[in-house]
Design a protein around this motif. Structure first.
Motif, mmCIF file in Angstrom:
data_model
loop_
_atom_site.group_PDB
_atom_site.id
_atom_site.type_symbol
_atom_site.label_atom_id
_atom_site.label_comp_id
_atom_site.label_asym_id
_atom_site.label_seq_id
_atom_site.Cartn_x
_atom_site.Cartn_y
_atom_site.Cartn_z
ATOM 1 N N PRO A 1 -5.687 51.762 65.447
ATOM 2 C CA PRO A 1 -5.451 50.316 65.557
ATOM 3 C C PRO A 1 -5.857 49.543 64.300
ATOM 4 C CG PRO A 1 -6.412 51.152 67.581
ATOM 5 C CD PRO A 1 -6.460 52.267 66.594
ATOM 6 N N PHE A 2 -6.911 49.987 63.606
ATOM 7 C CA PHE A 2 -7.322 49.311 62.374
ATOM 8 C C PHE A 2 -6.231 49.417 61.311
ATOM 9 C CE2 PHE A 2 -11.498 49.976 64.307
ATOM 10 C CZ PHE A 2 -12.123 48.771 64.036
ATOM 11 N N ALA B 1 2.510 52.098 51.381
ATOM 12 C CA ALA B 1 1.146 52.153 51.898
ATOM 13 C C ALA B 1 1.133 52.183 53.419
ATOM 14 C CB ALA B 1 0.347 50.949 51.390
ATOM 15 N N THR B 2 2.042 51.445 54.045
ATOM 16 C CA THR B 2 2.105 51.458 55.508
ATOM 17 C C THR B 2 2.388 52.862 56.027
ATOM 18 O OG1 THR B 2 2.848 49.164 55.584
ATOM 19 C CG2 THR B 2 3.293 50.525 57.517
ATOM 20 N N TYR B 3 3.313 53.556 55.364
ATOM 21 C CA TYR B 3 3.617 54.925 55.767
ATOM 22 C C TYR B 3 2.441 55.858 55.472
ATOM 23 C CZ TYR B 3 5.452 59.658 55.568
ATOM 24 O OH TYR B 3 5.627 61.000 55.745
ATOM 25 N N ALA B 4 1.869 55.738 54.252
ATOM 26 C CA ALA B 4 0.815 56.659 53.839
ATOM 27 C C ALA B 4 -0.423 56.528 54.724
ATOM 28 C CB ALA B 4 0.443 56.410 52.378
ATOM 29 N N TYR B 5 -0.826 55.308 55.020
ATOM 30 C CA TYR B 5 -2.020 55.121 55.847
ATOM 31 C C TYR B 5 -1.778 55.520 57.302
ATOM 32 C CZ TYR B 5 -4.644 52.702 52.191
ATOM 33 O OH TYR B 5 -5.328 52.405 51.042
ATOM 34 N N ALA B 6 -0.522 55.627 57.690
ATOM 35 C CA ALA B 6 -0.224 56.071 59.054
ATOM 36 C C ALA B 6 -0.404 57.583 59.217
ATOM 37 C CB ALA B 6 1.206 55.681 59.444
ATOM 38 N N VAL B 7 -0.485 58.314 58.095
ATOM 39 C CA VAL B 7 -0.676 59.760 58.123
ATOM 40 C C VAL B 7 -2.152 60.056 57.852
ATOM 41 C CG1 VAL B 7 0.003 61.969 57.118
ATOM 42 C CG2 VAL B 7 1.666 60.090 57.277
ATOM 43 N N PRO B 8 -2.902 60.556 58.833
ATOM 44 C CA PRO B 8 -4.353 60.742 58.656
ATOM 45 C C PRO B 8 -4.727 61.586 57.450
ATOM 46 C CG PRO B 8 -3.767 60.964 60.978
ATOM 47 C CD PRO B 8 -2.471 60.878 60.216
ATOM 48 N N HIS C 1 -18.292 47.052 58.860
ATOM 49 C CA HIS C 1 -19.335 47.250 59.877
ATOM 50 C C HIS C 1 -18.719 47.554 61.244
ATOM 51 C CE1 HIS C 1 -23.203 46.872 61.813
ATOM 52 N NE2 HIS C 1 -22.727 45.962 62.627
ATOM 53 N N VAL C 2 -17.703 46.781 61.614
ATOM 54 C CA VAL C 2 -17.061 46.991 62.912
ATOM 55 C C VAL C 2 -16.382 48.362 62.962
ATOM 56 C CG1 VAL C 2 -15.240 46.174 64.453
ATOM 57 C CG2 VAL C 2 -16.764 44.531 63.352
ATOM 58 N N ALA C 3 -15.718 48.736 61.865
ATOM 59 C CA ALA C 3 -15.056 50.044 61.841
ATOM 60 C C ALA C 3 -16.068 51.178 61.954
ATOM 61 C CB ALA C 3 -14.249 50.193 60.544
ATOM 62 N N ARG C 4 -17.220 51.042 61.281
ATOM 63 C CA ARG C 4 -18.251 52.074 61.365
ATOM 64 C C ARG C 4 -18.805 52.182 62.780
ATOM 65 N NH1 ARG C 4 -18.887 56.195 58.482
ATOM 66 N NH2 ARG C 4 -18.678 54.940 56.592
ATOM 67 N N LEU C 5 -19.038 51.032 63.430
ATOM 68 C CA LEU C 5 -19.521 51.063 64.806
ATOM 69 C C LEU C 5 -18.505 51.723 65.732
ATOM 70 C CD1 LEU C 5 -21.143 47.515 65.207
ATOM 71 C CD2 LEU C 5 -22.302 49.708 64.928
#
Length: 365
Positions: free
Chosen positions: A6-7, A52-59, A157-161
């Motif tokens: 989701p991020f 970038a949208t495509y690349a970041y969608a691939v873990p 911070h939120v992502a790390r939590l």
């Protein structure tokens, strides 16, 4: 991790929305002397938004090379703004060509690496933004830099939590699955192996002789197997509960007492302590006879874990340990004292003739 999805999707939506906003500003031609060059920059931004949208969608692609490229492309588009704005650069009401699009890599760095990496990316983008402005004291620019820092730190911070919460949930699910499997094995084993071991132990005692020794060994294995079935599977990564190692030594002749809470030690320290306890119990069996009773007590103190091994044997005569060491018999010197010393602990031995011996092992926790 699945919770990161989701991020990354939110960042993709932000890229598209901020790209549209930058295109609207360019279409109005407010503060841009070279609109053709500006549209070229917008085109680069559009291509990178799609890539970038495509690349970041691939873990598997979410790595530092992609993050670094994201920041470089963004900085290139930002630093191209003076050539598009021309003499209008820094005029009131004008914005760099990327406008708010420059925050996207800051958010990406924050989601990937947390607060510090988000703040680092914000510092780079904010430095470039401030360098472009001819009137550095303009409050709007300063506010933009502050907002970039806040976005990087808060989102990181939120992502790390969120990642930590997902890891805890995964560990909890694994613990539950392990417990269910342990219970299933316990049901299968209880009616077969444990009963056979208990029968061998009883019959061995009744028959006596060599069968008594077999019965004693069967009793030890029964106690160890019961502890293995009942032991709790969850300990922090790299740590071992010393209780689970000590309880394996329980038998009709050896009573093991531990606290209700885990005695967590580094794995190597826990194994070394258990080996020292086993060496002490072997000494009891060798010098006091197979029927000698022994008691193992483990407890925790302030920054330490203490294990004492007490027996009801005849005790150790004065000078006996020094003589054994001089004769090359290093069971106590090396197997117990040497091993514990290597782990940063110490051993004390108290023996009273006719009243048994107590070996106390103290280790840092």
């Amino acid at each position: 991790m699945a919770i990161e999805g989701p991020f990354w999707r939110a960042i993709a939506v932000y890229r598209v929305a901020s790209l549209v906003y930058a295109a609207v500003l360019m279409a109005q031609q407010r503060g841009y002397e070279q609109p053709v060059a500006g549209w070229l920059v917008i085109g680069v931004m559009a291509l990178w938004t799609a890539g970038a949208t495509y690349a970041y969608a691939v873990p598997v692609l979410r790595r530092w090379p992609l993050l670094a490229m994201d920041l470089l492309v963004t900085m290139a588009c930002l630093l191209a703004s003076p050539y598009v704005q021309g003499s209008l650069q820094g005029a009131a009401g004008t914005m760099p060509v990327p406008a708010t699009w420059v925050a996207a890599p800051v958010l990406a760095w924050a989601v990937y690496g947390g607060r510090r990496t988000g703040a680092a990316a914000a510092a780079v983008v904010a430095a470039g933004d401030l360098w472009l402005v001819r009137t550095p004291g303009e409050s709007v620019v300063i506010n933009g830099a502050v907002l970039l820092f806040l976005a990087g730190v808060v989102v990181g911070h939120v992502a790390r939590l969120a990642k930590q919460a997902e890891e805890r949930m995964q560990r909890a699910a694994e613990m539950e699955a392990a417990q269910r499997e342990r219970e299933r094995l316990a049901r299968d084993i209880h009616d077969s192996v444990l009963q056979v071991l208990a029968l061998v132990q009883r019959r061995g005692r009744q028959i006596g002789g060599e069968a008594a020794e077999l019965g004693r060994l069967a009793g030890e294995q029964e106690a160890a197997l019961r502890e293995l079935i009942a032991s709790r599977p969850a300990t922090p990564q790299g740590a071992t509960d010393l209780r689970s190692l000590l309880l394996r030594y329980g038998s009709p002749e050896v009573t093991v007492s531990t606290p209700a809470t885990p005695l967590l030690l580094p794995a190597e320290t826990a194994r070394g302590a258990a080996a020292a306890v086993k060496a002490a119990l072997d000494n009891v069996r060798a010098h006091c006879g197979p029927q000698a009773r022994a008691w193992v007590l483990a407890e925790s103190g302030e920054g330490t874990v203490t294990v004492s091994i007490r027996d009801d044997g005849p005790g150790i005569p004065d000078g006996r340990l020094d003589e054994a060491r001089a004769d090359g018999r290093l069971g106590v010197a090396e197997s117990i004292r040497g091993r514990v010393a290597d782990l940063g602990g110490h051993v004390s031995i108290v023996s009273v003739p006719g009243q048994g011996t107590e070996v106390e092992i103290t280790l840092p926790s």
